[in-house]
Motif scaffolding. Sequence first.
Motif, PDB file in Angstrom:
ATOM      1  N   CYS A 190      -5.007   1.069   4.150  1.00 57.87           N
ATOM      2  CA  CYS A 190      -4.434   2.387   4.474  1.00 57.87           C
ATOM      3  C   CYS A 190      -5.020   2.903   5.788  1.00 57.87           C
ATOM      4  CB  CYS A 190      -4.732   3.389   3.367  1.00 57.87           C
ATOM      5  SG  CYS A 190      -3.786   3.166   1.851  1.00 57.87           S
ATOM      6  N   LEU A 191      -6.339   2.771   5.925  1.00 57.21           N
ATOM      7  CA  LEU A 191      -7.004   3.235   7.146  1.00 57.21           C
ATOM      8  C   LEU A 191      -6.568   2.420   8.364  1.00 57.21           C
ATOM      9  CD1 LEU A 191     -10.520   3.784   5.601  1.00 57.21           C
ATOM     10  CD2 LEU A 191      -9.131   5.576   6.685  1.00 57.21           C
ATOM     11  N   GLU A 192      -6.438   1.118   8.175  1.00 57.22           N
ATOM     12  CA  GLU A 192      -6.037   0.252   9.289  1.00 57.22           C
ATOM     13  C   GLU A 192      -4.635   0.590   9.774  1.00 57.22           C
ATOM     14  OE1 GLU A 192      -5.070  -4.436  10.277  1.00 57.22           O
ATOM     15  OE2 GLU A 192      -6.087  -3.958   8.407  1.00 57.22           O
ATOM     16  N   THR A 193      -3.728   0.843   8.842  1.00 58.67           N
ATOM     17  CA  THR A 193      -2.325   1.059   9.191  1.00 58.67           C
ATOM     18  C   THR A 193      -1.954   2.529   9.348  1.00 58.67           C
ATOM     19  OG1 THR A 193      -1.693   1.044   6.855  1.00 58.67           O
ATOM     20  CG2 THR A 193      -1.606  -1.070   8.040  1.00 58.67           C
ATOM     21  N   GLY A 194      -2.853   3.431   8.943  1.00 61.81           N
ATOM     22  CA  GLY A 194      -2.536   4.852   9.014  1.00 61.81           C
ATOM     23  C   GLY A 194      -1.551   5.290   7.949  1.00 61.81           C
ATOM     24  N   ARG A 195      -1.538   4.599   6.828  1.00 62.59           N
ATOM     25  CA  ARG A 195      -0.604   4.933   5.745  1.00 62.59           C
ATOM     26  C   ARG A 195      -1.282   5.879   4.764  1.00 62.59           C
ATOM     27  NH1 ARG A 195       3.192   0.341   3.793  1.00 62.59           N
ATOM     28  NH2 ARG A 195       4.134   2.234   3.022  1.00 62.59           N
ATOM     29  N   GLY A 196      -0.863   7.122   4.776  1.00 64.43           N
ATOM     30  CA  GLY A 196      -1.390   8.128   3.857  1.00 64.43           C
ATOM     31  C   GLY A 196      -2.680   8.771   4.320  1.00 64.43           C
ATOM     32  N   VAL A 255       0.873  -1.166   0.000  1.00 64.44           N
ATOM     33  CA  VAL A 255       0.000   0.000   0.000  1.00 64.44           C
ATOM     34  C   VAL A 255       0.912   1.217   0.000  1.00 64.44           C
ATOM     35  CG1 VAL A 255      -1.776   1.271   1.257  1.00 64.44           C
ATOM     36  CG2 VAL A 255      -1.796  -1.218   1.285  1.00 64.44           C
ATOM     37  N   ASP A 256       0.841   1.980  -1.035  1.00 66.34           N
ATOM     38  CA  ASP A 256       1.669   3.170  -1.188  1.00 66.34           C
ATOM     39  C   ASP A 256       1.000   4.339  -0.482  1.00 66.34           C
ATOM     40  OD1 ASP A 256       2.900   5.532  -2.151  1.00 66.34           O
ATOM     41  OD2 ASP A 256       3.481   4.510  -3.999  1.00 66.34           O
ATOM     42  N   ASP A 257       1.714   4.930   0.498  1.00 71.05           N
ATOM     43  CA  ASP A 257       1.166   6.065   1.240  1.00 71.05           C
ATOM     44  C   ASP A 257       0.632   7.146   0.307  1.00 71.05           C
ATOM     45  OD1 ASP A 257       2.421   4.595   3.196  1.00 71.05           O
ATOM     46  OD2 ASP A 257       3.421   6.304   4.128  1.00 71.05           O
ATOM     47  N   GLY A 258       1.353   7.382  -0.781  1.00 68.29           N
ATOM     48  CA  GLY A 258       0.979   8.443  -1.703  1.00 68.29           C
ATOM     49  C   GLY A 258      -0.246   8.127  -2.546  1.00 68.29           C
ATOM     50  N   LEU A 259      -0.712   6.889  -2.491  1.00 69.72           N
ATOM     51  CA  LEU A 259      -1.861   6.504  -3.304  1.00 69.72           C
ATOM     52  C   LEU A 259      -3.164   6.413  -2.507  1.00 69.72           C
ATOM     53  CD1 LEU A 259      -0.295   3.747  -5.588  1.00 69.72           C
ATOM     54  CD2 LEU A 259      -0.757   6.133  -6.141  1.00 69.72           C
ATOM     55  N   ALA A 260      -3.149   6.790  -1.245  1.00 69.16           N
ATOM     56  CA  ALA A 260      -4.357   6.670  -0.414  1.00 69.16           C
ATOM     57  C   ALA A 260      -5.542   7.405  -1.043  1.00 69.16           C
ATOM     58  CB  ALA A 260      -4.092   7.179   0.997  1.00 69.16           C
ATOM     59  N   ASP A 261      -5.310   8.612  -1.554  1.00 65.23           N
ATOM     60  CA  ASP A 261      -6.411   9.361  -2.175  1.00 65.23           C
ATOM     61  C   ASP A 261      -6.917   8.659  -3.432  1.00 65.23           C
ATOM     62  OD1 ASP A 261      -6.465  11.346  -0.242  1.00 65.23           O
ATOM     63  OD2 ASP A 261      -5.049  12.624  -1.322  1.00 65.23           O
ATOM     64  N   GLU A 262      -5.998   8.088  -4.213  1.00 65.12           N
ATOM     65  CA  GLU A 262      -6.396   7.356  -5.417  1.00 65.12           C
ATOM     66  C   GLU A 262      -7.186   6.098  -5.033  1.00 65.12           C
ATOM     67  OE1 GLU A 262      -4.273   4.899  -9.009  1.00 65.12           O
ATOM     68  OE2 GLU A 262      -3.277   6.728  -8.308  1.00 65.12           O
ATOM     69  N   TYR A 263      -6.704   5.372  -3.991  1.00 64.58           N
ATOM     70  CA  TYR A 263      -7.437   4.195  -3.532  1.00 64.58           C
ATOM     71  C   TYR A 263      -8.859   4.601  -3.098  1.00 64.58           C
ATOM     72  CZ  TYR A 263      -2.910   1.727  -3.146  1.00 64.58           C
ATOM     73  OH  TYR A 263      -1.693   1.151  -3.391  1.00 64.58           O
ATOM     74  N   ARG A 264      -8.942   5.729  -2.381  1.00 60.25           N
ATOM     75  CA  ARG A 264     -10.253   6.177  -1.906  1.00 60.25           C
ATOM     76  C   ARG A 264     -11.191   6.466  -3.080  1.00 60.25           C
ATOM     77  NH1 ARG A 264     -11.117   9.954   2.780  1.00 60.25           N
ATOM     78  NH2 ARG A 264      -8.896  10.205   2.498  1.00 60.25           N
TER      79      ARG A 264
END
Length: 165
Positions: free
Chosen positions: A50-56, A24-33
Amino acid sequence: MYDRKPQAITAFKMGERKPLEVEVDDGLADEYREKAEAGDVDAQFRFGKCLETGRGVEQDFKAAMQWYEKAAQKGHVDSQHALGVAYAYGISVPQDFEAAFDWYKRAADQGHAEAQFWVGVSFHHGLINEVDISRAIRWYTEAAEQGYHPAHDAIAEIRRSHPED
């Protein structure tokens, strides 16, 4: 109900669980969303991770479980497994071994090795139903054949304690 099944509960609590390794790429959290909101099942899982781990994003276990649920209902195997873990350990949901078994079984039926192991644990220790050693061995074997090492140990334990099975 569960206090009658201390060995299985201990097995769930002490399990061989390791964090699910998902890139999970921190920088892709918005794209994943964005993709998750558009219905992309894999993105729903990845945004949940991302939400579980707090990444991005800010860590939010409850929201992660909601995204896992959306993906799991559509058959996403890793999301089903993640929900099994959540219910087994009471992570942002009430601890519920029947719900854990249900999610693990769904993932196990799709070939998820760790989920197959936990289905085996459930039958081995009678967590949901009565103890069923033959079904436990079947599920442990499925997991072991995929290289899930705790399943090998569980089979060896059964062979030592139930040589007739």
